[in-house]
Design an enzyme around this catalytic site. Structure first.
Site, mmCIF file in Angstrom:
data_model
loop_
_atom_site.group_PDB
_atom_site.id
_atom_site.type_symbol
_atom_site.label_atom_id
_atom_site.label_comp_id
_atom_site.label_asym_id
_atom_site.label_seq_id
_atom_site.Cartn_x
_atom_site.Cartn_y
_atom_site.Cartn_z
ATOM 1 N N LYS A 99 2.435 2.546 -17.266
ATOM 2 C CA LYS A 99 1.609 2.624 -18.888
ATOM 3 C C LYS A 99 2.347 2.509 -19.740
ATOM 4 O O LYS A 99 2.465 1.585 -20.804
ATOM 5 C CB LYS A 99 0.354 3.735 -18.515
ATOM 6 N N ARG A 130 -2.441 10.470 -22.245
ATOM 7 C CA ARG A 130 -2.443 9.803 -20.865
ATOM 8 C C ARG A 130 -2.069 9.853 -19.993
ATOM 9 O O ARG A 130 -1.048 9.469 -20.044
ATOM 10 C CB ARG A 130 -3.370 8.649 -21.499
ATOM 11 N N GLY A 148 -7.440 5.643 -11.564
ATOM 12 C CA GLY A 148 -9.056 7.088 -11.194
ATOM 13 C C GLY A 148 -8.274 8.646 -11.315
ATOM 14 O O GLY A 148 -8.835 9.042 -10.551
ATOM 15 N N MET A 184 -5.538 10.039 -12.328
ATOM 16 C CA MET A 184 -5.300 10.603 -13.236
ATOM 17 C C MET A 184 -6.340 11.060 -14.177
ATOM 18 O O MET A 184 -6.574 10.170 -14.379
ATOM 19 C CB MET A 184 -3.938 10.929 -13.659
ATOM 20 N N ARG A 226 -0.980 -4.363 -17.676
ATOM 21 C CA ARG A 226 -0.312 -4.169 -16.369
ATOM 22 C C ARG A 226 -0.918 -5.323 -15.578
ATOM 23 O O ARG A 226 -1.894 -5.958 -15.396
ATOM 24 C CB ARG A 226 -0.509 -2.625 -15.386
ATOM 25 N N HIS A 255 -14.903 2.224 -11.770
ATOM 26 C CA HIS A 255 -14.502 2.987 -10.273
ATOM 27 C C HIS A 255 -14.886 3.070 -8.938
ATOM 28 O O HIS A 255 -13.298 2.674 -7.845
ATOM 29 C CB HIS A 255 -14.288 4.657 -10.671
ATOM 30 N N GLU A 258 14.350 1.260 25.561
ATOM 31 C CA GLU A 258 13.510 1.385 24.552
ATOM 32 C C GLU A 258 13.337 3.057 25.499
ATOM 33 O O GLU A 258 12.217 4.382 24.890
ATOM 34 C CB GLU A 258 12.484 1.397 26.113
ATOM 35 N N SER A 318 14.919 -6.803 24.521
ATOM 36 C CA SER A 318 13.347 -6.510 23.638
ATOM 37 C C SER A 318 13.720 -4.789 23.245
ATOM 38 O O SER A 318 13.283 -4.532 24.264
ATOM 39 C CB SER A 318 12.484 -6.795 24.686
ATOM 40 N N GLY A 320 11.558 -2.081 23.407
ATOM 41 C CA GLY A 320 10.293 -1.073 23.159
ATOM 42 C C GLY A 320 10.157 0.162 22.352
ATOM 43 O O GLY A 320 11.023 1.511 22.876
ATOM 44 N N THR A 321 9.471 -0.748 21.482
ATOM 45 C CA THR A 321 10.016 1.100 20.055
ATOM 46 C C THR A 321 8.679 1.957 20.094
ATOM 47 O O THR A 321 9.011 2.546 19.991
ATOM 48 C CB THR A 321 9.577 -0.143 18.694
ATOM 49 N N ASP A 356 8.024 3.151 23.388
ATOM 50 C CA ASP A 356 8.836 3.995 24.177
ATOM 51 C C ASP A 356 10.039 5.163 23.780
ATOM 52 O O ASP A 356 9.913 6.201 23.768
ATOM 53 C CB ASP A 356 9.066 4.346 26.136
ATOM 54 N N CYS A 398 9.569 -5.716 21.066
ATOM 55 C CA CYS A 398 8.019 -6.031 21.890
ATOM 56 C C CYS A 398 6.825 -4.632 21.375
ATOM 57 O O CYS A 398 5.873 -4.651 22.262
ATOM 58 C CB CYS A 398 8.235 -6.355 23.063
ATOM 59 N N TYR A 435 13.682 -12.662 17.692
ATOM 60 C CA TYR A 435 12.195 -12.842 16.980
ATOM 61 C C TYR A 435 11.170 -10.810 17.114
ATOM 62 O O TYR A 435 12.451 -10.224 17.870
ATOM 63 C CB TYR A 435 11.841 -13.245 18.448
HETATM 64 C C1 PEP Z 1 7.338 -0.673 24.844
HETATM 65 O O1 PEP Z 1 7.344 0.893 25.160
HETATM 66 O O2 PEP Z 1 7.679 -0.318 23.216
HETATM 67 C C2 PEP Z 1 6.706 -1.521 25.632
HETATM 68 C C3 PEP Z 1 6.885 -2.966 24.999
HETATM 69 O O3 PEP Z 1 6.323 -0.785 26.065
HETATM 70 P P1 PEP Z 1 5.142 -0.108 26.979
HETATM 71 O O4 PEP Z 1 4.454 -0.200 25.810
HETATM 72 O O5 PEP Z 1 4.593 -0.773 27.473
HETATM 73 O O6 PEP Z 1 5.680 0.808 27.225
HETATM 74 MG MG MG Z 2 7.903 0.960 27.571
#
Ligand code: PEP
Ligand code: MG
Length: 908
Positions: free
Chosen positions: A27, A96, A105, A107, A340, A456, A772, A791, A793-794, A796, A859, A879
Site C-alpha cells: 500500500k 492503515r 481484511g 489488518m 494495487r 469482504h 525413491e 524417474s 519417486g518423490t 517414497d 512420477c 519430464y
Molecule cells: C513414488 O514413490 O513417488 C512413486 C511414484 O511410487 P508409489 O507412489 O507407487 O510408491
Molecule cells: Mg514409490
C-alpha cells in the site's frame, strides 16, 4: 539491518515508489507511486516494515521511531497548514496497515485519529457540519476501541443499532447530531468499562498507540491463518501508512468507493466499482449498506466521475494490469486512497491476460506469467447443468464463480464442524468479517445477503477460489434462529441450497452439475467446446487455449501421465500427455486375479510356481497390449511390481478368526485357509513400506519380475507385428544399490533378447529405475551405470527422507506441524526443495556425470503440483508425470517455469 543503528524508518509518500514494497509495504509503495505520478493522493508518510520487525522481535519500538514520526508529522502539518488534533481546524489522519503482500481484511485501519472532546468542535466549525464531526468522532472511538484497546466490536454495533432504533431511522447517516453526541458518550463508557482506561484525549498518544496496534495486528490469529494458507512468510511484518484524512461523509456531495479497471469476476473489459455516498472508509468493503454503481456516480457527479475514469485508465496503462483502487470524494473533489494490482477470479485472469495482449499492453510471454496452474485447475470444476433448468429462489451478485451444492450453515464454527464431518457446506452470513475466515476455508461456497462485489466475502472468496454469491438482499438470514428466509421459503441449518457464483443465482435443493466449458475444451478440443457457448464463456475458452498453446510452445519439460489402464492412458492423451511416466502394475493383480497371486505365494515347488505364473502371463500381456495401443508412438514406462505381496492376500486377522472358529466348533479348517494363514503369518511385516517390496521381491520371489518382463516384451512384439510403434520402457522400483539393479537387469536383458529372437523383431526397451530412496540418490553415479533413465519417486523419497510414514502422518502429525509452521504446506503435496529437492538435484547431477544422456523424470505426486513443476524445471529434469486430470496444469506450469527461468528467451 539493525533498526537501532540510526536507520531511516519513516518515509514521506513523496519519497518512495512502487519498487519499494519490501520496505514500505504494497500500500505504501503504491501510494508513493501515485504521488510520483501526480495523482491526487492526500499527503502522508509510511512507517517501514523494518520498524515493525524490530517491534515484533523485541516488543518495543526502535528508539528513533518517535523522533522520526514527529519530524514526518511536522512536515505533514506544514504542508497542510493545520496541526494534528488542533482545537480550531484540526488535521486528522488515518492509520492503515499495509504488508508487502496484500492481505485483504486481515489488518486493521483506524480513521479520524486526532479527534478529541475539543477538536471535534473545531472540526464541526471548520467543516460547517456538526453532524459530520460527531459522526467522525464516534467512528474513531469505535475503531480505536476495537483495534487498539481490544473492545468487542458487537458492543459498539449493538449500541449503534439501539441508537438507530431510538431515533427511528434505518441507516446511520440519518442519525441526528444529538444522537451522535450520545453515542460518543456511550462509546466512551464502553471503552472505560471494557478496557479499564479512558479513550486517550492526546492526539499524539492516539497516533502512537494506533501505529503499535497495526504492528500487533500482524500477529492476530486470523492474520496467521491467512498467511499460512497463502504461504506468506510470518517474518515480513507490516508497514503503517499515516495519511491526512479526506472525508467521504461530508454529505451527499461526498462519498467513498472502490473500483476495478476491469470486472474482476468475469474479466469483461470496462471499469467496475461500488460507490457509497456520504460514507467513510470501510463502509463499502464491510458491506453495511448496499452500494451504487459507478454509472450512478456519473449521474451524481459527472466531473468527479470523469476524473476517476481518466485516472483508472492511466493507472492501468502504468501498471499494465488490472488495478483496484479506493477513492474518496470530499465535497466534489476526488482523492485516491489506494491502488494495487487487483485480485481476480481464475476466469478473469485468463481473459484479462489475453485482452491485454490484444490491446498491446503486454506480450504473450508476460501474459503467461499472469495466469497459474491453480487458476486453470479451478476452471476445470463442473458447473450446473443448463439442460435441467431451475428457477432461482433469488439472485444476488456473482462474486466468485463455481457451482456449489451445499449444506447450509450459519457460522464459521458450524462450517468447520460439518466440513470436518465430511459435509460439503455453504456458509450463509449477512456479511462476513475476518472472523469468518476459518469457516470460509472449510466451506465450499459462501452466500451473503449484504455487500457488493468488493465486500469482504467477495474479495476473500475470490482469493481462495471459493464460489460466492453476495448481496442477495431478498434473503433474510437469521443466524441466532439458524434459519434463512426468502419470501415464504424457510431454509434451516442442514438443508441443501445450490449457488452459482458465475450468475449470482441461488437455488433450493441440489442441482445437477456438468463439466465446465474449459474441461470440455481440454478433453475434446476448441471446436467442440465452443459450440453453443455464450460470448463470455467462448472468450474464456479461447483465452485458455491461447495461453496453454503458448505454454506448450515455451516449455522444455515434457508432460507424461501416471496411468495404469488403457482407458486412463487414452484420457491422459486427450488432455495432452506426451507419454506414460508411470504404469503401476500392482493394480493389475486385484479383483479376480488375486487368487493367482495367492497360488504363487502358496506354491511349494518350482513347478507349482511356474504354473501360477503361466496363468498370469497372458493376462499381463493383454494389459500391456491395450496400454501400448492407447499410447502408440509415445514413451510408456511400465513399473515392475512394487507392492508387498501380502497386499494381495486375505487379511491376517480375518483369516485367523475363520480358522479358529471352525476349529473351536469341532470342524477342521479348510486346508487352503490353513495354508494361507501360515503364509500370511510368515509374510507379516511390522513396516511393510520398508519391507519386502519393489526390487526386493525380484530377488526373493523368483519368477515374478521375469513373468512381467516377458509379458511386456511379448506385448511390444505383438504391437510391432500389428503395425504399431510401441515405445515401452521398463522401470525397476525401490532400488537402493546398483547391485540390485545389475542382478535384475541381467535377467531382464536375457528375456527381452529371447522374446525378440523368437518373434523375429528388434526390441529396443530402455531399462531404468526409480530414485525413491535416499541411498539411491546418494549413489546415483553408480546406479546410472545400470540405468538408462531415472524417474524420481518423490512420494517414497519424501517418506524416507523425512522418515514420515506417508499413510499415517498426514492425519496424525501434519495438522500440528502446519499450525506451528514447521512447514507451510505438506511435503507430500509440494516438494520440499531444501531436503528432498537437494537429493533430487544431487542424484540428477551424479547420474548425468556417469551417463551424460540419462533421461530424468519424476512420477511422484509432485509431478502435477505447480510449485514443484518449477523446481523440476530448474533441476534440469526432462519430464514430469502426473495424474491425467493434472496434465493441463502441468503443461501450463512447465511453460511458465521455462519463461521464469529464461525471461524473453523462450518466446515463440
Ligand atoms: C513414488 O514413490 O513417488 C512413486 C511414484 O511410487 P508409489 O507412489 O507407487 O510408491
Ligand atoms: Mg514409490
Amino acid at each position: 539491518m539493525n533498526a537501532a543503528s540510526g536507520a531511516r524508518l519513516v518515509f514521506d509518500f513523496a519519497d518512495g515508489d512502487r519498487t519499494q514494497a519490501d520496505l514500505l509495504g504494497g500500500k505504501g509503495a503504491n501510494l508513493a507511486e501515485m504521488t510520483r505520478l501526480g495523482l491526487p493522493v492526500p499527503p502522508g508518510f509510511t512507517v517501514s516494515t523494518e520498524a515493525c520487525r524490530h517491534y515484533l522481535a523485541r516488543g518495543t519500538e526502535p528508539a528513533e521511531l518517535r523522533e522520526q514520526v514527529t519530524a514526518a508529522l511536522r512536515r505533514l502539518e506544514d504542508t497542510l497548514g493545520r496541526r494534528l488534533g488542533d482545537v480550531e481546524d484540526p488535521l486528522l489522519v488515518s492509520v492503515r496497515s499495509g504488508a508487502k503482500v496484500s492481505m485483504p481484511g486481515m489488518m486493521d485501519t483506524i480513521l479520524n485519529v486526532g479527534l478529541n472532546d475539543h477538536s471535534v468542535k473545531g472540526l464541526a466549525a471548520a467543516a460547517r457540519d456538526e453532524r459530520f464531526a460527531w459522526d467522525s468522532y464516534r467512528r474513531l472511538i469505535q475503531m480505536f476501541g476495537r483495534t487498539v484497546l481490544g473492545v468487542r466490536a458487537e458492543l459498539f454495533d449493538d449500541e449503534l443499532a439501539a441508537a438507530k432504533a431510538r431515533a427511528a431511522v434505518a441507516t446511520d447517516v440519518e442519525l441526528p447530531v444529538a444522537a451522535l453526541r450520545e453515542l460518543v458518550e456511550s462509546f466512551n463508557q464502553i471503552v472505560v468499562t471494557q478496557s479499564g482506561r479512558e479513550f486517550p484525549q492526546d492526539p499524539r498518544e492516539q497516533l502512537d498507540l494506533a501505529i503499535r496496534a497495526v504492528f500487533d495486528s500482524w500477529n492476530t490469529e486470523r492474520a496467521r491463518i491467512y498467511r499460512r494458507r497463502e504461504r506468506i512468510p510470518h517474518d515480513l511484518g507490516t508497514a503503517v501508512n499515516v495519511c491526512a484524512m479526506v472525508f467521504g461523509n461530508l454529505g451527499q456531495t461526498s462519498g467513498t468507493g472502490v473500483a476495478f479497471t476491469r470486472d474482476p469476476a468475469t474479466g469483461r473489459p470496462g471499469v467496475y466499482g461500488d460507490y457509497l455516498p456520504n460514507a467513510q472508509g470501510e463502509d463499502v468493503v464491510a458491506g453495511i449498506r448496499n452500494t451504487e454503481s459507478l454509472d450512478d456516480l456519473a449521474g451524481r457527479d459527472p466531473r468527479a466521475h470523469a476524473e476517476l475514469t481518466r485516472i483508472m485508465r492511466l493507472l492501468e496503462t502504468h501498471y499494465r494490469d488490472l488495478c483496484d483502487i479506493e477513492f474518496t470524494i470530499e465535497r466534489g473533489t476526488l482523492w485516491m486512497l489506494q491502488t494495487r494490482i487487483g485480485q481476480r477470479t481464475a476466469a478473469a485472469a485468463f481473459r484479462i491476460a489475453a485482452h491485454l495482449i490484444d490491446e498491446e499492453v503486454i506480450t504473450l510471454d508476460e501474459a503467461l506469467t499472469r495466469v497459474t496452474g491453480h487458476q486453470l485447475a479451478q476452471l476445470m470444476f463442473p458447473q450446473f447443468d443448463a439442460g435441467t433448468p431451475a428457477t432461482p429462489i433469488t439472485t444476488g451478485m456473482a462474486a466468485s464463480p463455481g457451482a456449489v451444492v451445499g449444506e447450509v450453515v450459519f457460522d464459521s464454527a458450524a462450517a468447520v464442524a460439518r466440513a470436518a464431518a465430511g459435509a460439503q457446506v455453504l456458509l450463509c452470513r449477512r456479511e462476513t468479517s475476518p472472523d469468518d475466515l476459518e469457516g470460509m476455508i472449510a466451506a465450499a461456497g459462501v452466500l451473503t445477503s449484504r455487500g457488493g462485489k468488493t465486500s469482504h466475502a467477495a474479495v476473500v472468496a475470490r482469493g481462495m477460489g471459493r464460489a460466492c454469491v453476495c448481496g442477495a438482499e431478498e434473503i433474510d438470514i437469521d443466524a441466532p434462529e439458524r434459519v434463512l428466509r426468502v419470501g415464504d421459503l424457510v431454509v434451516a441449518e442442514g438443508d441443501i441450497l445450490s449457488i452459482d457464483g458465475t450468475t449470482g443465482e441461488v437455488f433450493a435443493g441440489a442441482r445437477p452439475v456438468v463439466p465446465s466449458p474449459v474441461a470440455t475444451y481440454l478433453e475434446q478440443g476448441l471446436d467442440i467446446a465452443l459450440k453453443g457457448l455464450d460470448a463470455d464463456a467462448a472468450d474464456l475458452v479461447r483465452s485458455v487455449d491461447r495461453l496453454l498453446r503458448h505454454a506448450d510452445g515455451s516449455r522444455r519439460l515434457t508432460v507424461r501421465a501416471n496411468a495404469d489402464t488403457a482407458e486412463d492412458a487414452a484420457h491422459a492423451r486427450r488432455l495432452g500427455a506426451q507419454g506414460v511416466g508411470l504404469c503401476r502394475t500392482e493394480h493389475m493383480f486385484l479383483g479376480e486375479r488375486r487368487v493367482l497371486i495367492e497360488r504363487l505365494v502358496l506354491a511349494d515347488s518350482a513347478e507349482a510356481r511356474s504354473a501360477a505364473l503361466a496363468e498370469l502371463l497372458p493376462l499381463q500381456r493383454a494389459d500391456f497390449v491395450a496400454l501400448l495401443t492407447a499410447m502408440d508412438g509415445l514413451p510408456t514406462t511400465i513399473r515392475l511390481l512394487d507392492a508387498p505381496l501380502h497386499e494381495f492376500l486375505p487379511d491376517r486377522t480375518e483369516l485367523a478368526i475363520r480358522v479358529a472358529v471352525t476349529e473351536a466348533t469341532g470342524g477342521s479348517a479348510d486346508p487352503q485357509d490353513a495354508r494361507l494363514l501360515g503364509a500370511v503369518q510368515r509374510r507379516h511385516e511390522s513396516n511393510p513400506m520398508l519391507g519386502l517390496r519393489g526390487v526386493r521381491l525380484a530377488l526373493v520371489v523368483p519368477g515374478l519380475f521375469a513373468m512381467q518382463v516377458r509379458a511386456i516384451a511379448e506385448a511390444a512384439a505383438a504391437r510391432i507385428a500389428a503395425g504399431g510403434r510401441p515405445r515401452v520402457e521398463i522401470m525397476v522400483p525401490l532400488v537402493a544399490s546398483v547391485m540390485e539393479l545389475h542382478l535384475v537387469r541381467d535377467e531382464i536383458d536375457a528375456i527381452i533378447a529371447e522374446v525378440a529372437e523368437r518373434a523375429g523383431v528388434s526390441l529396443r526397451i530402455p531399462i531404468g529405475t526409480m530414485i525413491e530412496l535416499p541411498r539411491a540418490a546418494l549413489t546415483a553415479d553408480r546406479i546410472a551405470e545400470a540405468a538408462e533413465f531415472f524417474s524420481f519417486g518423490t512420494n517414497d523419497l519424501t517418506q524416507t527422507t523425512w522418515g514420515f510414514s506417508r499413510d499415517d502422518v498426514e492425519a496424525a502429525i501434519f495438522v500440528a506441524y502446519l499450525a506451528q509452521g514447521v512447514f507451510a504446506v505438506s511435503p507430500f503435496e509440494s516438494l520440499d526443495r531444501e531436503g528432498v529437492g537437494a537429493l533430487v538435484r544431487m542424484a540428477a547431477a551424479a547420474g548425468r556425470r556417469t551417463r551424460p544422456g540419462l533421461t530424468l523424470g519424476v512420477c511422484g505426486e509432485h509431478g502435477g503440483d505447480p510449485e514443484s513443476v518449477h523446481f523440476f524445471h530448474e533441476a534440469g529434469l526432462d519430464y514430469v508425470s502426473c495424474s491425467p486430470y493434472r496434465i493441463p496444469v502441468a503443461r501450463l506450469e512447465a511453460g511458465r517455469a521455462a519463461l521464469a527461468a529464461d525471461p524473453g528467451g523462450a518466446t515463440a
